[in-house]
Design a protein around this motif. Structure first.
Motif, mmCIF file in Angstrom:
data_model
loop_
_atom_site.group_PDB
_atom_site.id
_atom_site.type_symbol
_atom_site.label_atom_id
_atom_site.label_comp_id
_atom_site.label_asym_id
_atom_site.label_seq_id
_atom_site.Cartn_x
_atom_site.Cartn_y
_atom_site.Cartn_z
ATOM 1 N N VAL A 48 0.846 -1.194 0.000
ATOM 2 C CA VAL A 48 0.000 0.000 0.000
ATOM 3 C C VAL A 48 0.883 1.246 0.000
ATOM 4 C CG1 VAL A 48 -1.725 1.349 1.269
ATOM 5 C CG2 VAL A 48 -1.868 -1.161 1.233
ATOM 6 N N ILE A 49 0.561 2.198 -0.877
ATOM 7 C CA ILE A 49 1.174 3.530 -0.868
ATOM 8 C C ILE A 49 0.129 4.470 -0.273
ATOM 9 C CG2 ILE A 49 2.164 5.377 -2.261
ATOM 10 C CD1 ILE A 49 2.893 3.234 -4.353
ATOM 11 N N LEU A 50 0.461 5.101 0.840
ATOM 12 C CA LEU A 50 -0.542 5.798 1.647
ATOM 13 C C LEU A 50 -0.166 7.251 1.900
ATOM 14 C CD1 LEU A 50 -3.056 5.705 3.554
ATOM 15 C CD2 LEU A 50 -1.513 4.836 5.335
ATOM 16 N N LEU A 81 4.160 15.821 4.549
ATOM 17 C CA LEU A 81 4.530 16.068 5.944
ATOM 18 C C LEU A 81 5.890 15.444 6.214
ATOM 19 C CD1 LEU A 81 1.080 15.386 7.670
ATOM 20 C CD2 LEU A 81 2.084 17.584 7.002
ATOM 21 N N GLY A 82 6.932 16.299 6.234
ATOM 22 C CA GLY A 82 8.292 15.769 6.271
ATOM 23 C C GLY A 82 9.120 16.146 7.479
ATOM 24 N N GLU A 83 8.515 16.774 8.482
ATOM 25 C CA GLU A 83 9.277 17.096 9.691
ATOM 26 C C GLU A 83 9.649 15.817 10.430
ATOM 27 O OE1 GLU A 83 10.325 20.093 10.513
ATOM 28 O OE2 GLU A 83 9.356 20.983 8.747
ATOM 29 N N LEU A 84 10.679 15.907 11.270
ATOM 30 C CA LEU A 84 11.146 14.738 12.004
ATOM 31 C C LEU A 84 10.011 14.092 12.788
ATOM 32 C CD1 LEU A 84 13.334 12.839 13.073
ATOM 33 C CD2 LEU A 84 13.873 14.562 14.821
ATOM 34 N N GLY A 85 9.223 14.915 13.483
ATOM 35 C CA GLY A 85 8.119 14.363 14.263
ATOM 36 C C GLY A 85 7.097 13.645 13.401
ATOM 37 N N ASP A 86 6.868 14.170 12.186
ATOM 38 C CA ASP A 86 5.941 13.520 11.264
ATOM 39 C C ASP A 86 6.458 12.147 10.841
ATOM 40 O OD1 ASP A 86 4.224 15.778 11.201
ATOM 41 O OD2 ASP A 86 5.517 16.725 9.707
ATOM 42 N N ARG A 87 7.747 12.105 10.515
ATOM 43 C CA ARG A 87 8.326 10.839 10.061
ATOM 44 C C ARG A 87 8.309 9.801 11.180
ATOM 45 N NH1 ARG A 87 12.319 14.445 8.249
ATOM 46 N NH2 ARG A 87 13.924 13.470 9.553
ATOM 47 N N VAL A 88 8.662 10.228 12.391
ATOM 48 C CA VAL A 88 8.668 9.305 13.528
ATOM 49 C C VAL A 88 7.261 8.783 13.801
ATOM 50 C CG1 VAL A 88 9.034 9.124 16.021
ATOM 51 C CG2 VAL A 88 10.737 10.264 14.589
ATOM 52 N N ILE A 100 8.828 11.519 1.299
ATOM 53 C CA ILE A 100 8.323 12.889 1.358
ATOM 54 C C ILE A 100 8.138 13.432 -0.058
ATOM 55 C CG2 ILE A 100 8.827 15.222 2.185
ATOM 56 C CD1 ILE A 100 10.631 13.830 4.331
ATOM 57 N N LYS A 101 6.991 14.085 -0.286
ATOM 58 C CA LYS A 101 6.738 14.774 -1.551
ATOM 59 C C LYS A 101 7.428 16.135 -1.535
ATOM 60 C CE LYS A 101 1.998 12.954 -1.654
ATOM 61 N NZ LYS A 101 0.573 13.340 -1.526
ATOM 62 N N PRO A 102 7.906 16.608 -2.686
ATOM 63 C CA PRO A 102 7.951 15.914 -3.975
ATOM 64 C C PRO A 102 8.985 14.791 -3.952
ATOM 65 C CG PRO A 102 9.106 17.998 -4.117
ATOM 66 C CD PRO A 102 8.474 17.973 -2.756
ATOM 67 N N GLU A 107 13.050 6.554 -7.085
ATOM 68 C CA GLU A 107 13.279 6.224 -5.679
ATOM 69 C C GLU A 107 12.088 5.451 -5.110
ATOM 70 O OE1 GLU A 107 14.257 8.212 -1.310
ATOM 71 O OE2 GLU A 107 14.020 9.503 -3.061
ATOM 72 N N LEU A 108 10.882 5.873 -5.441
ATOM 73 C CA LEU A 108 9.704 5.133 -4.987
ATOM 74 C C LEU A 108 9.756 3.698 -5.476
ATOM 75 C CD1 LEU A 108 6.880 4.928 -3.708
ATOM 76 C CD2 LEU A 108 5.945 5.764 -5.883
ATOM 77 N N LEU A 109 10.101 3.509 -6.735
ATOM 78 C CA LEU A 109 10.189 2.157 -7.295
ATOM 79 C C LEU A 109 11.240 1.333 -6.558
ATOM 80 C CD1 LEU A 109 9.178 0.240 -9.516
ATOM 81 C CD2 LEU A 109 10.978 1.162 -11.000
ATOM 82 N N ALA A 110 12.385 1.940 -6.265
ATOM 83 C CA ALA A 110 13.442 1.229 -5.545
ATOM 84 C C ALA A 110 12.982 0.826 -4.150
ATOM 85 C CB ALA A 110 14.692 2.099 -5.453
ATOM 86 N N ARG A 111 12.251 1.707 -3.477
ATOM 87 C CA ARG A 111 11.763 1.392 -2.134
ATOM 88 C C ARG A 111 10.706 0.284 -2.182
ATOM 89 N NH1 ARG A 111 12.392 5.771 2.019
ATOM 90 N NH2 ARG A 111 13.900 7.268 1.174
#
Length: 225
Positions: A48-50, A81-88, A100-102, A107-111
């Motif tokens: 799933v890509i969410l 939403l790419g702040e540290l708190g968001d990622r955690v 994180i967008k953009p 890279e998405l394909l590799a992940r």
């Protein structure tokens, strides 16, 4: 390999889905959290890509609810939403990866491929073996002990579902969704036609596998002892 993209940006969904399909994936999309949770519960997708910011139910709430229901499908957050708190927060609520967008599609394909290499997931091109046959979903080549043949795209997708769930009775609704997609209005009889085609393919390679009809439910691929 089936991917579900839960994202309210319809243009982004269309672009990413098109490029993933060019890479050999089957992609379904939905645009709000409640609908996304419903589709995740169907357990018909392999990844799933969410997005996090969604109508009706945000991505973090959706994923927490999914994990509480023991839905283990790998999830990549794709969000602005790419702040540290968001990622955690995203990783702590059960995501397997966070982008994180953009973003760059490469890279998405590799992940995606990285997640699919983990134990418990699989690569779309891995060869499947059951009983006296082997099947390569990438080339759609079905091989018996001495004979082989090439399946159509739809036949290959259907056979792959059966081979990944040997001995299990698979409901008609699940098979229709896996092969034709979530929003398809394909007639129910098409499934019966393709099961008939697969039985002929198995006979062509002299396989002892039996594709049984489970009356009122669906079909089961059985290995005779």
């Amino acid at each position: 390999m089936n991917i579900l993209m839960i994202e309210d940006d319809r243009e982004l969904c269309e672009t990413v889905a098109f490029r993933l399909e060019q890479e050999g994936f089957s992609v379904d999309v939905c645009h709000d959290g409640e609908e996304g949770l419903y589709y995740m519960q169907e357990s018909i997708h392999d990844l799933v890509i969410l997005d996090r910011m969604l109508p009706h139910m945000d991505g973090v709430t959706l994923l927490k609810e999914a994990r509480s229901r023991q839905i283990k499908t790998p999830v990549i957050f794709l969000t602005a939403l790419g702040e540290l708190g968001d990622r955690v927060a995203g990783l702590n609520c059960g995501a397997d990866d966070y982008m994180i967008k953009p973003f760059a599609f490469e890279e998405l394909l590799a992940r995606i491929h990285c997640l699919l290499r983990r134990p418990g997931t699989y690569e779309a091109s891995s060869v499947l073996n059951l009983g006296d046959i082997s099947f390569d979903p990438h080339t759609r080549r079905l091989c018996g002990r001495q004979k082989e043949c090439t399946l159509s795209n739809r036949e290959g997708t259907l056979l792959e579902v059966f081979l990944r769930n040997p001995g299990q009775t698979l409901p008609r609704s699940l098979l229709l969704t896996r092969v034709w997609g979530l929003d398809s209005d394909v007639e129910d009889g098409n499934l019966d036609n393709y099961v008939h085609f697969l039985r002929r393919r198995l006979k062509t390679v002299d396989s002892a596998l039996v594709l049984k009809t489970v009356r009122g439910v669906g079909y089961q691929l059985e290995v005779l002892q």
